[in-house]
Design a protein around this motif. Structure first.
Motif, PDB file in Angstrom:
ATOM      1  N   SER A  92       0.816  -1.200   0.000  1.00 37.81           N
ATOM      2  CA  SER A  92       0.000   0.000   0.000  1.00 37.81           C
ATOM      3  C   SER A  92       0.858   1.262   0.000  1.00 37.81           C
ATOM      4  CB  SER A  92      -0.886  -0.001   1.247  1.00 37.81           C
ATOM      5  OG  SER A  92      -1.463   1.255   1.458  1.00 37.81           O
ATOM      6  N   GLU A  93       0.363   2.294  -0.652  1.00 33.59           N
ATOM      7  CA  GLU A  93       1.078   3.578  -0.689  1.00 33.59           C
ATOM      8  C   GLU A  93       1.206   4.207   0.691  1.00 33.59           C
ATOM      9  OE1 GLU A  93      -0.406   6.364  -3.555  1.00 33.59           O
ATOM     10  OE2 GLU A  93      -0.501   4.840  -5.127  1.00 33.59           O
ATOM     11  N   ASP A 144       0.734  -0.761   6.908  1.00 37.77           N
ATOM     12  CA  ASP A 144      -0.167   0.293   6.426  1.00 37.77           C
ATOM     13  C   ASP A 144      -1.267   0.603   7.438  1.00 37.77           C
ATOM     14  OD1 ASP A 144      -1.948  -1.807   6.247  1.00 37.77           O
ATOM     15  OD2 ASP A 144      -2.137  -1.726   4.058  1.00 37.77           O
TER      16      ASP A 144
END
Length: 142
Positions: free
Chosen positions: A35-36, A94
């Motif tokens: 995930s970013e 995340d």
């Protein structure tokens, strides 16, 4: 049943089997992306060199490593490929899930995650190892 009916049944069964294979393949090979929002931690424990590292990568470094992982080719870990060590890895959190990517100690350009292997390009592998050397890591890790 007519020939036309049998052909339709065969095609329907073949289609269902192909869809099942595609779904199983995605579940088995895919979905290792990071995930970013995930922050990256680097863990390195090497008794031979007497080195222990626990550090957070910079946001720029984390972004670069996420891109390397997300762009890498995913294959099944056959256990024969590289010299992975469970004390040398990158961890991404995340907030919902933690994903650990184990780094090969023999300079093999692969990362291991959850029974899968992410194959990095030669350039990405060299860039990753150079990045981690700045924190004191040594490769190959005997």
């Amino acid at each position: 049943m007519s020939k036309k009916g049998k052909k339709r049944r065969v095609w329907a069964v073949a289609l269902v089997v192909l869809i099942a294979i595609a779904v199983a393949g995605y579940a088995f090979f895919g979905n290792v992306s990071v995930s970013e929002d995930a922050t990256a931690e680097f863990y390195y424990v090497n008794d031979y060199y007497d080195i222990e590292i626990t550090t957070t990568l910079t946001e720029e470094e984390s972004k670069k490593v996420r891109e390397m992982i997300n762009d890498g080719r995913v294959v099944v870990d056959n256990g024969l490929s590289c010299g992975f060590d469970d004390s040398i890895y990158l961890s991404f959190d995340d907030g919902n899930r933690v994903k650990n990517f184990y780094i090969a100690c023999d300079n093999c350009p692969n990362l291991k995650h959850d029974g899968k292997v992410v194959m990095l390009s030669k350039q990405d592998n060299e860039e990753l190892r150079d990045m981690l050397r700045k924190y004191g890591a040594k490769f190959p890790c005997v």
